[in-house]
Design a protein around this motif. Structure first.
Motif, PDB file in Angstrom:
ATOM      1  N   ARG A 155       0.897   4.119  -2.904  1.00 17.88           N
ATOM      2  CA  ARG A 155       0.643   5.531  -2.600  1.00 17.88           C
ATOM      3  C   ARG A 155       1.790   6.413  -3.084  1.00 17.88           C
ATOM      4  O   ARG A 155       1.574   7.508  -3.605  1.00 17.88           O
ATOM      5  N   TYR A 185     -10.851  -1.557  -5.114  1.00 19.10           N
ATOM      6  CA  TYR A 185     -10.461  -0.744  -3.967  1.00 19.10           C
ATOM      7  C   TYR A 185      -9.586   0.422  -4.413  1.00 19.10           C
ATOM      8  O   TYR A 185      -8.798   0.294  -5.355  1.00 19.10           O
ATOM      9  N   ALA A 197      -6.204  -4.913   0.519  1.00 17.74           N
ATOM     10  CA  ALA A 197      -6.790  -3.628   0.878  1.00 17.74           C
ATOM     11  C   ALA A 197      -6.962  -3.498   2.384  1.00 17.74           C
ATOM     12  O   ALA A 197      -6.677  -2.467   2.978  1.00 17.74           O
ATOM     13  N   GLN A 219      -0.706  -5.216  -3.228  1.00 16.84           N
ATOM     14  CA  GLN A 219      -1.846  -4.863  -4.057  1.00 16.84           C
ATOM     15  C   GLN A 219      -1.456  -4.908  -5.528  1.00 16.84           C
ATOM     16  O   GLN A 219      -0.321  -4.579  -5.883  1.00 16.84           O
ATOM     17  N   THR A 249      -8.345   2.305   2.967  1.00 16.26           N
ATOM     18  CA  THR A 249      -8.794   2.044   1.613  1.00 16.26           C
ATOM     19  C   THR A 249     -10.309   2.183   1.565  1.00 16.26           C
ATOM     20  O   THR A 249     -10.964   2.276   2.605  1.00 16.26           O
ATOM     21  N   ASN A 287      -6.913   3.460  -2.688  1.00 11.02           N
ATOM     22  CA  ASN A 287      -6.170   3.858  -1.499  1.00 11.02           C
ATOM     23  C   ASN A 287      -6.458   5.316  -1.194  1.00 11.02           C
ATOM     24  O   ASN A 287      -6.262   6.185  -2.047  1.00 11.02           O
ATOM     25  N   GLN A 346       0.830  -1.206   0.000  1.00 13.07           N
ATOM     26  CA  GLN A 346       0.000   0.000   0.000  1.00 13.07           C
ATOM     27  C   GLN A 346       0.867   1.261   0.000  1.00 13.07           C
ATOM     28  O   GLN A 346       0.575   2.225  -0.715  1.00 13.07           O
TER      29      GLN A 346
END
Length: 338
Positions: free
Chosen positions: A131, A222, A170, A176, A230, A224, A127
C-alpha cells in the motif's frame, strides 16, 4: 491526459515470470537467467527504511506432483536471500493448483512428478508495504505537478494500481507478490454491468470467450483496497483474437468503493497456450520464453469496444504504475467518464 497515439510502447515483455494459468500466479513480471538491473517503480532493496516492498532476486521453483490417479498438484515457491534479510524467511509460497491428469504432459504423468527452477525477480512485501508503494506512485503525480489522475478523492489511499498473488497473503495480511498493473477504469459502471455489456451488448459477442477456458485456468487475483482489506477479481471478460481459441484479450475486473471511480481492470493479451506452442507445457514456467502481454494494446482494445456504440467518453491519463518490469505498459490508463 492526451491522445493515445502520442504515447510510445515497448513491444516485448521479457519472459514469463510465473506460469500463467495453472501455476496459479499470473506472471506479467519478468523471468530470466539473470535478474533485472532496474528496480521496479515503488520498490526498493531489502534494507530500505522507506516501508517499501522488496525487489527480491531469487529462484522460482515449481514442483508438479501426482496426488491421486486423476490429479496433479502444482506448487510454485520463490526462494530469495533478499526475503531472508527483510522478513527472516527465504521462502515465499504461492497458492497451489490442482490439475486434471490429462492436462499434464505425458512425460510427467509417467514419472509422477517433476521440478523446474529458474532465476527471476519479484516485488514482494507485506500488505502495508504494498500500500505504501502504491501511495508513493500516486504521490509522485502530485510532486510532478500533474493533475491528480482519475479524479481520486483525498483519502488515506487511492485507487489500486496492481494486482497481487496468493489468497493466503490477501486474507491473512502476509506477504504479497505484485503481479500486474491496472490500466483501465470506469467512473460509474460496476463490473456486473461491464461484463454484461461486453459479453452480450453492442459488439458484445466478441468478448464472450470465457467459456473456452476451464475453471482451473481462469485465475482470480487480488487488489488491496486502500481503506483496508483486499478484493479478489470480480469478473473476467475475454475476446478471441487469433486462430488459436486461447489467443485472446483478457480483462480482470474489480469493483472498488470510491466516489468517482467504481470499477478498475487489468487488460492484457494471452498468446496461444500462454506463449508455448507445445500443448500443455504453458502450464509450467519455461526459461527464456518471451511473451508480449501487450498491455497498452489490450487497453486500447477495451477503449475501441466502449467507443463503438456505448457512448463512453474515454480519457487517457498517465498514472505511472510501470517501469522496466512491465515494458508493454507505458503507465497510461484509459478512464471511461460516462
Amino acid at each position: 491526459m492526451g491522445d493515445r497515439s502520442s504515447f510510445g510502447r515497448r513491444d516485448v515483455l521479457r519472459s514469463v515470470g510465473v506460469a500463467v494459468g495453472s501455476a496459479g500466479v499470473v506472471g506479467l513480471g519478468s523471468a530470466s537467467d539473470t535478474s533485472d538491473s532496474a528496480t521496479p517503480v515503488g520498490a526498493a532493496g531489502a534494507s530500505n527504511d522507506e516501508g517499501l516492498p522488496v525487489a527480491a532476486d531469487g529462484r522460482l521453483v515449481v514442483t508438479v506432483r501426482r496426488v491421486t490417479e486423476r490429479q496433479f498438484r502444482i506448487q510454485p515457491t520463490f526462494y530469495s536471500e533478499d526475503l531472508n534479510e527483510r522478513y527472516g524467511t527465504r521462502t515465499f509460497e504461492y497458492d497451489p493448483t490442482t490439475l486434471p491428469a490429462e492436462e499434464v504432459p505425458e512425460t510427467i504423468r509417467e514419472g509422477g512428478q517433476s521440478r523446474y527452477t529458474f532465476r527471476t525477480q519479484r516485488v514482494i512485501g507485506t500488505q502495508r508495504e504494498q500500500r505504501v508503494s502504491e501511495r508513493t506512485v500516486w504521490d509522485k503525480q502530485v510532486d510532478d505537478e500533474q493533475a491528480h489522475p482519475l479524479y481520486v478523492p483525498d483519502m488515506d489511499g487511492n485507487v489500486p494500481l496492481y494486482s497481487y498473488a496468493t489468497e493466503s497473503g490477501a486474507q491473512g495480511g502476509g506477504l504479497q507478490d505484485r503481479t500486474s498493473p491496472m490500466n483501465v477504469a470506469w467512473d460509474a459502471t460496476d463490473t456486473a454491468d461491464i461484463e454484461s455489456a461486453m459479453e452480450s451488448g453492442t459488439n458484445g459477442s466478441e468478448w464472450g470467450n470465457e467459456w473456452i477456458y476451464p475453471d482451473f485456468l481462469v485465475k482470480d487475483l487480488y487488489v488491496n483496497l486502500p481503506d483496508g482489506g483486499t478484493r479478489s477479481t470480480t469478473a473476467h471478460v475475454m475476446q478471441s483474437s487469433g486462430w488459436c481459441p486461447t489467443e485472446q484479450y483478457h480483462v480482470r475486473l474489480y469493483d472498488v468503493p470510491y466516489y468517482g471511480v467504481s470499477a478498475i481492470g487489468q487488460a492484457h493479451y494471452d498468446p496461444c497456450l500462454h506463449g508455448n506452442p507445445e500443448r500443455f507445457l504453458s502450464k509450467i514456467p519455461m526459461v527464456e520464453l518471451d511473451v508480449d502481454w501487450k498491455l497498452d494494446q489490450s487497453r486500447n482494445e477495451v477503449d475501441d469496444f466502449w467507443e463503438s456504440g456505448h457512448g463512453a467518453n474515454a480519457e487517457f491519463t498517465y498514472v505511472g504504475n510501470t517501469a522496466s518490469d512491465f515494458p508493454s505498459h507505458n503507465g497510461v490508463w484509459v478512464f471511461f467518464d460516462e
